[in-house]
Design a protein around this motif. Structure first.
Motif, PDB file in Angstrom:
ATOM      1  N   CYS A   1      57.222  22.644  45.647  1.00 50.31           N
ATOM      2  CA  CYS A   1      58.499  22.177  46.209  1.00 50.31           C
ATOM      3  C   CYS A   1      59.549  23.278  46.129  1.00 50.31           C
ATOM      4  CB  CYS A   1      58.981  20.931  45.474  1.00 50.31           C
ATOM      5  SG  CYS A   1      58.015  19.465  45.840  1.00 50.31           S
TER       6      CYS A   1
ATOM      7  N   ILE B   1      61.628  24.969  49.239  1.00 50.03           N
ATOM      8  CA  ILE B   1      63.088  25.051  49.261  1.00 50.03           C
ATOM      9  C   ILE B   1      63.533  26.495  49.430  1.00 50.03           C
ATOM     10  CG2 ILE B   1      65.157  24.731  47.847  1.00 50.03           C
ATOM     11  CD1 ILE B   1      63.753  22.231  46.681  1.00 50.03           C
TER      12      ILE B   1
ATOM     13  N   THR C   1      68.138  30.778  44.298  1.00 48.36           N
ATOM     14  CA  THR C   1      67.446  29.494  44.379  1.00 48.36           C
ATOM     15  C   THR C   1      66.209  29.496  43.475  1.00 48.36           C
ATOM     16  OG1 THR C   1      68.205  29.222  46.649  1.00 48.36           O
ATOM     17  CG2 THR C   1      66.327  27.878  45.965  1.00 48.36           C
TER      18      THR C   1
ATOM     19  N   GLY D   1      65.863  27.046  40.387  1.00 48.80           N
ATOM     20  CA  GLY D   1      64.718  26.143  40.403  1.00 48.80           C
ATOM     21  C   GLY D   1      63.824  26.295  39.191  1.00 48.80           C
TER      22      GLY D   1
END
Length: 112
Positions: free
Chosen positions: A13, A17, A34, A38
């Motif tokens: 996931c 993203i 990110t 994450g």
């Protein structure tokens, strides 16, 4: 970690993203931000020893007692899954930390 499938799904996931952020912003810095956000989020939710943290917050400073196994207990058996207990203080701490981190990440990603 007893359930590697959860970690794998979380990382997949995160990769999706990151791809969306990369296509949307065309910025390697934002993709890396990110990734960092994450990985910290996954590390904070998926990887902790929940048997230790699945207690009231006031007991987090005391050591966890390990139950003694019967002598004929097979060493390869997976641990029994413990039910996630709801503690309001722990939930508030997680909500504040992750909410603030998500807000800062979103402000960075949405800036031009």
């Amino acid at each position: 970690m007893a359930d590697d499938a959860t970690l794998r799904r979380s990382l997949i996931c995160l990769a999706a993203i990151m791809a969306v952020i990369g296509l949307y912003t065309h910025s390697l810095k934002k993709v890396m931000a990110t990734y960092l956000f994450g990985m910290l989020a996954i590390g904070g939710v998926v990887l902790p020893d929940w048997e230790f943290f699945d207690r009231p917050v006031s007991q987090w400073n005391s050591p966890l007692s390990v139950p003694h196994l019967p002598p004929l207990h097979p060493p390869h058996s997976p641990p029994t899954p413990s039910r996630f207990r709801f503690y309001p203080i722990r939930t508030m701490i997680y909500a504040m930390v992750y909410g603030y981190a998500f807000y800062k990440w979103w402000m960075y990603i949405s800036s031009t």
